[in-house]
Design a protein around this motif. Sequence first.
Motif, PDB file in Angstrom:
ATOM      1  N   LEU A 131      46.843 -24.397  91.445  1.00 23.24           N
ATOM      2  CA  LEU A 131      45.446 -23.964  91.329  1.00 23.24           C
ATOM      3  C   LEU A 131      45.326 -22.458  91.507  1.00 23.24           C
ATOM      4  O   LEU A 131      44.434 -21.826  90.955  1.00 23.24           O
ATOM      5  CB  LEU A 131      44.582 -24.677  92.372  1.00 23.24           C
ATOM      6  N   GLN A 132      46.245 -21.905  92.267  1.00 19.42           N
ATOM      7  CA  GLN A 132      46.168 -20.483  92.537  1.00 19.42           C
ATOM      8  C   GLN A 132      46.900 -19.661  91.468  1.00 19.42           C
ATOM      9  O   GLN A 132      46.494 -18.554  91.144  1.00 19.42           O
ATOM     10  CB  GLN A 132      46.760 -20.261  93.928  1.00 19.42           C
ATOM     11  N   PHE A 133      47.947 -20.233  90.889  1.00 20.97           N
ATOM     12  CA  PHE A 133      48.674 -19.519  89.830  1.00 20.97           C
ATOM     13  C   PHE A 133      47.847 -19.417  88.546  1.00 20.97           C
ATOM     14  O   PHE A 133      47.988 -18.458  87.795  1.00 20.97           O
ATOM     15  CB  PHE A 133      49.982 -20.229  89.479  1.00 20.97           C
ATOM     16  N   ILE A 134      47.019 -20.421  88.282  1.00 21.59           N
ATOM     17  CA  ILE A 134      46.330 -20.462  86.988  1.00 21.59           C
ATOM     18  C   ILE A 134      45.480 -19.209  86.744  1.00 21.59           C
ATOM     19  O   ILE A 134      45.694 -18.522  85.742  1.00 21.59           O
ATOM     20  CB  ILE A 134      45.527 -21.772  86.833  1.00 21.59           C
ATOM     21  N   PRO A 135      44.564 -18.873  87.642  1.00 26.86           N
ATOM     22  CA  PRO A 135      43.807 -17.638  87.377  1.00 26.86           C
ATOM     23  C   PRO A 135      44.692 -16.391  87.348  1.00 26.86           C
ATOM     24  O   PRO A 135      44.463 -15.480  86.554  1.00 26.86           O
ATOM     25  CB  PRO A 135      42.800 -17.563  88.523  1.00 26.86           C
ATOM     26  N   LEU A 136      45.740 -16.404  88.174  1.00 24.31           N
ATOM     27  CA  LEU A 136      46.664 -15.259  88.201  1.00 24.31           C
ATOM     28  C   LEU A 136      47.314 -15.077  86.831  1.00 24.31           C
ATOM     29  O   LEU A 136      47.369 -13.968  86.286  1.00 24.31           O
ATOM     30  CB  LEU A 136      47.748 -15.553  89.244  1.00 24.31           C
ATOM     31  N   LEU A 137      47.809 -16.178  86.279  1.00 25.35           N
ATOM     32  CA  LEU A 137      48.456 -16.105  84.972  1.00 25.35           C
ATOM     33  C   LEU A 137      47.451 -15.808  83.870  1.00 25.35           C
ATOM     34  O   LEU A 137      47.756 -15.086  82.927  1.00 25.35           O
ATOM     35  CB  LEU A 137      49.189 -17.417  84.660  1.00 25.35           C
ATOM     36  N   ALA A 138      46.250 -16.363  84.001  1.00 21.50           N
ATOM     37  CA  ALA A 138      45.235 -16.107  82.974  1.00 21.50           C
ATOM     38  C   ALA A 138      44.930 -14.613  82.908  1.00 21.50           C
ATOM     39  O   ALA A 138      44.807 -14.044  81.816  1.00 21.50           O
ATOM     40  CB  ALA A 138      43.977 -16.915  83.265  1.00 21.50           C
ATOM     41  N   ASP A 139      44.843 -13.969  84.057  1.00 24.67           N
ATOM     42  CA  ASP A 139      44.635 -12.520  84.074  1.00 24.67           C
ATOM     43  C   ASP A 139      45.788 -11.813  83.390  1.00 24.67           C
ATOM     44  O   ASP A 139      45.612 -10.877  82.620  1.00 24.67           O
ATOM     45  CB  ASP A 139      44.557 -12.002  85.519  1.00 24.67           C
ATOM     46  N   GLU A 140      46.991 -12.281  83.707  1.00 28.98           N
ATOM     47  CA  GLU A 140      48.178 -11.670  83.146  1.00 28.98           C
ATOM     48  C   GLU A 140      48.201 -11.800  81.628  1.00 28.98           C
ATOM     49  O   GLU A 140      48.554 -10.855  80.922  1.00 28.98           O
ATOM     50  CB  GLU A 140      49.403 -12.365  83.751  1.00 28.98           C
ATOM     51  N   VAL A 141      47.808 -12.961  81.129  1.00 30.27           N
ATOM     52  CA  VAL A 141      47.741 -13.158  79.682  1.00 30.27           C
ATOM     53  C   VAL A 141      46.816 -12.110  79.071  1.00 30.27           C
ATOM     54  O   VAL A 141      47.134 -11.507  78.042  1.00 30.27           O
ATOM     55  CB  VAL A 141      47.225 -14.567  79.332  1.00 30.27           C
ATOM     56  N   GLY A 142      45.691 -11.872  79.732  1.00 31.66           N
ATOM     57  CA  GLY A 142      44.753 -10.871  79.233  1.00 31.66           C
ATOM     58  C   GLY A 142      45.406  -9.505  79.108  1.00 31.66           C
ATOM     59  O   GLY A 142      45.287  -8.835  78.073  1.00 31.66           O
ATOM     60  N   THR A 143      46.137  -9.115  80.138  1.00 33.16           N
ATOM     61  CA  THR A 143      46.800  -7.816  80.120  1.00 33.16           C
ATOM     62  C   THR A 143      47.837  -7.750  79.009  1.00 33.16           C
ATOM     63  O   THR A 143      47.902  -6.777  78.244  1.00 33.16           O
ATOM     64  CB  THR A 143      47.502  -7.573  81.473  1.00 33.16           C
ATOM     65  N   ILE A 144      48.663  -8.801  78.919  1.00 31.59           N
ATOM     66  CA  ILE A 144      49.722  -8.811  77.903  1.00 31.59           C
ATOM     67  C   ILE A 144      49.107  -8.780  76.508  1.00 31.59           C
ATOM     68  O   ILE A 144      49.569  -8.056  75.616  1.00 31.59           O
ATOM     69  CB  ILE A 144      50.624 -10.058  78.068  1.00 31.59           C
ATOM     70  N   TYR A 145      48.032  -9.545  76.347  1.00 27.87           N
ATOM     71  CA  TYR A 145      47.370  -9.608  75.043  1.00 27.87           C
ATOM     72  C   TYR A 145      46.890  -8.221  74.623  1.00 27.87           C
ATOM     73  O   TYR A 145      47.123  -7.795  73.499  1.00 27.87           O
ATOM     74  CB  TYR A 145      46.205 -10.585  75.117  1.00 27.87           C
ATOM     75  N   GLN A 146      46.242  -7.520  75.544  1.00 27.00           N
ATOM     76  CA  GLN A 146      45.756  -6.177  75.213  1.00 27.00           C
ATOM     77  C   GLN A 146      46.922  -5.270  74.821  1.00 27.00           C
ATOM     78  O   GLN A 146      46.854  -4.534  73.843  1.00 27.00           O
ATOM     79  CB  GLN A 146      45.005  -5.559  76.403  1.00 27.00           C
ATOM     80  N   ALA A 147      48.007  -5.360  75.591  1.00 30.97           N
ATOM     81  CA  ALA A 147      49.175  -4.523  75.312  1.00 30.97           C
ATOM     82  C   ALA A 147      49.734  -4.831  73.922  1.00 30.97           C
ATOM     83  O   ALA A 147      50.045  -3.923  73.151  1.00 30.97           O
ATOM     84  CB  ALA A 147      50.245  -4.734  76.379  1.00 30.97           C
TER      85      ALA A 147
END
Lengths: 281, 206, 287
Positions: A167-183
Amino acid sequence: MSTLGSRLLRTTIIGKDTPIHKLDPRTKFLYFFWISLLGYIFYDFVLTFIFLVVNLLLAVVGKVVRRILLTILVIIVPWIAIAAPILSLPLGFPWNETIIYRINLFGMELPVYQEGLGWAITWPLRIAVTISAALLFMLTTKLGEIIALFFKLRLPFRALYMIAAALQFIPLLADEVGTIYQAQLSRGLKTKASIVRRVFNFLALGIPLTLSAISKVQIRAIALESRGFSAPVEKTLMYELRFKSVDYVFFAAIIFFTGVLAYIYITMGYSPIVRLRYLFG
Amino acid sequence: MAQRKVVPTGAKILAVVMVPMVAALNYVGGVLVELTKAPIWGDTWATILGTLISGFWVGAVGGFLYNIIMALTVWGLPAWVWGTANVLIAIITWFFIKMGWTDLKKPITIVMAVIFYGLLYPIYTTGLSIALFGGGPLWKPIPAAIYAATLASTGNFWLANYVQAISTEIPDKVISFVIALIIASRVPRRFVLGMRREEEVVAGGS
Amino acid sequence: MGEDSVVIRFENFSYSYPDTPNVLVDINLKVEKGEALGIIGPNGAGKSTLCKAMNGLVPHFYGGYINGRVIVAGMDTLEHTVAELSTKVGLVFQEPENQLSGLALTVEEEVGFGLAMLGYPREEIKDRVREALEKVGLSGLEERSPFELSGGQQQRLAIATVLAMKPEIIVLDEPVSLLDPIGKREVFEAVKELKKTGSTLVIAEHEIEELAYIADRVIALNEGRIVMEGEVDQVLADVEGLRKITVEAPSVAQLTHILRERAGLEVNHYPIRLEEAVKLYEEVLRK
Ligand SMILES: Nc1ncnc2c1ncn2[C@@H]1O[C@H](COP(=O)(O)OP(=O)(O)OP(=O)(O)O)[C@@H](O)[C@H]1O
Ligand SMILES: [Mg+2]
């Protein structure tokens, strides 16, 4: 980046102050279990609809009804819209027998069958009951309470950790996806592309995401190990749970309605109002 | 003093942390699909990947946990049963590792993936979806049309559900498997070793 | 000082990861109670590995091959689990976010996590948590989510989680390298506070200027070996020696070194801290 899922998980942490939020998580979990089960015991769309309304009323009290209604509409409405016409017409459902209605379609007169239509309405409603019950529980229960709940249910500590960490990794990874996507966008990733290209795009995001996830796992594991996670002793839980008077009221209601519904089931069967025939039952 | 070999204890706790990570990766797979419009559901690639890099148990439990989380948060209680389907995915993946069908350069890998993930696995999920969700057409037009067409020509409800299922599972699972193999081949050996010491390193291509 | 004041002792210790040989070679090292030891060295020198050898992660977590032994607080690390050593040695890592437990929802629970894992009673945990948060200046944030904190706060939180265990030794592995300047300052202030209270500290650090204020003694590692060892004023002033292992001495030491080489400045000892340099150059200019 914030999807429905990650938003959902984030906001569960913010507590509101309604009677539903004040319920002990054990009570809410019992209710969640109970009403989901009832949805499956009865095969009667009027009764199932009543269960759904009860969930929604509780959601109104808990001030979470908009989210639940939205989710249900998104899932259930297209489902009924596609399933009902296919299932209730001849050839759409092998058990069709009882004609309840005839409609005129492009000059053809087509029979509408009770079996198919009942199936196409009851099943999505059943799912609506279970989904609204789940959301009602999740949206009104803090993560700490959920952890405490599973702890009290004597779940092994490792399993408890896995649930909480997911439950705690999910938002963490979702944020990370956002960063990677922008990059990747700035490096020329095109979103309008052929199917093959889109699979490559998935890889362009999935590979860095996985590598970062794995390094998170390493560090997290080392940190946990350094802090005694593997010590073979009974762990202490920081969060306390206590039943309050609302909980007892709720329990009483659950017991009362269990009795009423059991009586209905015994005397009138699984489809007391609509009188559907269960098909492989 | 003589040199001593020390057996690592880290694998156990790495697995404990990797399991929720697999579940979370499956979950955000949905986000990746949303962003890239890749032709998959995005909710099993991490189960396969977890099995490839961390072994059967991590993949299976992680995949199962993903469905538990979904059942608790969005899909509703009965959906936990889908977790068993994810365990089946991990079993198939583990079997593929044992058989050596993890090299993308060999055609047999894809052939077997179509057979196992695309044709055999849906037998199980068709049964589940009928028992749990009543079966019938999916709420997507093309599979629903396939369902209607099969039912119209054969009159067999089970078969119609199965054909509908394989029409979505063959592309979804085979592509997910390929994606997982490619990603697994990019994971540094040290991490793979740390978690799956007992088995041979899987690397699709490296 | 007597032998029982030694809290960490490496005896001819060598270590190889399962797939990387000779990461530490023939380490002999003693850390006295209340001392602050700095570890410097280029990337890949083995600093992190040495830190992990102090709480048993090396060799237990990774496995591998060892020679010699490490005695920490009287315990041979090979014979005790990492969990057992966790009340003796607390480790603070580089990454602020990833070293959080993931199970704790509030700062308070996070700090109490280690004690909860060892089954301490709730009341004692609460007391110790309050104390630890005070020491790192995070009192008042008990109910916050650890993930809402800034990097500097998270790193101080990590230090608090270690303090709550009341360890005999606190080991910090590049605690500020991923922080912004403000975060760096916050963490160094917290570390200096710890030093004042007489904790035994081991700190691996690239920020050599700051290390000058914290460490009493410094060792330099290169390719897994201790290549320099001594009082902080001596090791950090050895501009040439440090350059050989591609470590930059504090800039005031470098400046003095250059002035001596090029301008014939007469000094017998290089300053390593700004204040000392100011004093030195005031004297030089007055002359
Ligand atoms: N888990 C591991 N498995 C195998 N080899 C490793 C592992 N961790 C580190 N190493 C290797 O051990 C050597 C020393 O690494 P270590 O991380 O201790 O260096 P360091 O001095 O902390 O470097 P840095 O300044 O980059 O943090 C390096 O060659 C590294 O590749
Ligand atoms: Mg390091």
